[in-house]
Enzyme design. Structure first.
Site, PDB file in Angstrom:
ATOM      1  CE1 TYR A  40      25.849  33.559  32.982  1.00 16.00           C
ATOM      2  CE2 TYR A  40      28.150  33.678  32.380  1.00 16.00           C
ATOM      3  CZ  TYR A  40      27.006  34.299  32.824  1.00 16.00           C
ATOM      4  OH  TYR A  40      27.022  35.640  33.104  1.00 16.00           O
ATOM      5  CG  HIS A  98      24.830  35.072  38.622  1.00 20.92           C
ATOM      6  ND1 HIS A  98      25.039  34.014  37.781  1.00 20.92           N
ATOM      7  CD2 HIS A  98      24.678  36.147  37.816  1.00 20.92           C
ATOM      8  CE1 HIS A  98      24.996  34.438  36.522  1.00 20.92           C
ATOM      9  NE2 HIS A  98      24.772  35.725  36.531  1.00 20.92           N
TER      10      HIS A  98
END
Length: 267
Positions: A40, A98
């Site tokens: 991110y 992830h």
């Protein structure tokens, strides 16, 4: 904080000042669960917002995720150390893989023990996965053993209820964390959701979050607007009827939004 709050504040796509402001506002409003990820690009802002808040670190449940480029044994732990530095903390409450690797360039047998080693060292309180299919989650459980994988974070909302994955997680004692609960706003425009919201005199977003909670899903909506952040938190006071839940159950339509080129073959 040891157990994960069902409602958290997500930070996907929130960069720079927007990420900082969203986390700071969320904490001030009463959120105690913050979700970020290496990819991110906002771990520093998230960490600074937590540090600048008046909330003790131990009262915040903090999640981050290891990106696929860091799965190799020599990169895994150093990448998490970097996350810890950026987040300005000496431990992470929940560390996730992830995405699973589609090509197994780095096998699970290599990177999952690295994940568990971080938990065993005390740098991480809980470990889990994200976007894993049932077959992949089953393999991960075989590698790490029962009770190690805390959650599987997957896309879940009224238009993608992901029953096969949810059922498999529940059967194996793995918490379901549903991301993108509003499907980028698509479900907020739904006539059924809007009608239920009108009946309860609440917002469509609060209806969706109440549906998530009553299904015992953890969820992590994100917002940059104080009014929306506070409204999301107040969804905890909304209770849907059995009839409401049944109506929302009929909205499932396999409306998947997160499916990049490296995604697995979904269940």
């Amino acid at each position: 904080m040891n157990s994960i709050p069902l409602l958290g504040a997500g930070t996907y796509r929130l960069k720079d000042g927007a990420g900082y402001d969203s986390v700071k506002t969320s904490l001030e409003a009463g959120f105690r669960h913050i979700d970020t990820a290496q990819i991110y690009g906002n771990e520093e802002e998230v960490g600074q917002a937590i540090a600048d808040s008046s909330i003790p670190r131990e009262d915040v449940f903090l999640t981050t995720k290891v990106w696929i480029d860091n799965f190799a044994k020599e990169k895994f732990a150093p990448s998490v150390q970097e996350s810890l530095q950026k987040l300005k903390t000496d431990y992470i409450d929940l560390l996730l893989i992830h995405w699973p690797l589609k090509d197994d360039e780095v096998p699970m047998e290599e990177y999952l023990p690295e994940l568990k080693a971080l938990k065993d060292s005390g740098l991480v309180r809980h470990i889990g996965v994200s976007n894993f299919t049932n077959a992949q989650l089953g393999k991960a459980i075989d590698i790490l053993g029962d009770g190690e994988i805390y959650t599987n974070q997957v896309e879940v909302h009224p238009y993608l209820q992901n029953h096969k994955v949810v059922d498999f997680c529940e059967a194996n004692g793995v918490i379901v964390t549903g991301y993108m609960p509003f499907a980028y706003g698509d479900v907020l425009q739904d006539e059924t959701i809007q009608a239920i919201a009108k009946e309860h005199d609440v917002s469509p977003a609060q209806v969706v979050l109440a549906w998530m909670r009553q299904n015992e899903f953890v969820t992590i909506p994100s917002s940059t607007k104080k009014a929306n952040i506070e409204s999301n938190l107040h969804s905890e006071k909304v209770t849907l009827t059995e009839s409401d839940m049944e109506k929302i159950a009929t909205l499932d339509r396999d409306h998947r939004l997160a499916s990049p080129s490296f995604a697995p073959d979904w269940d």
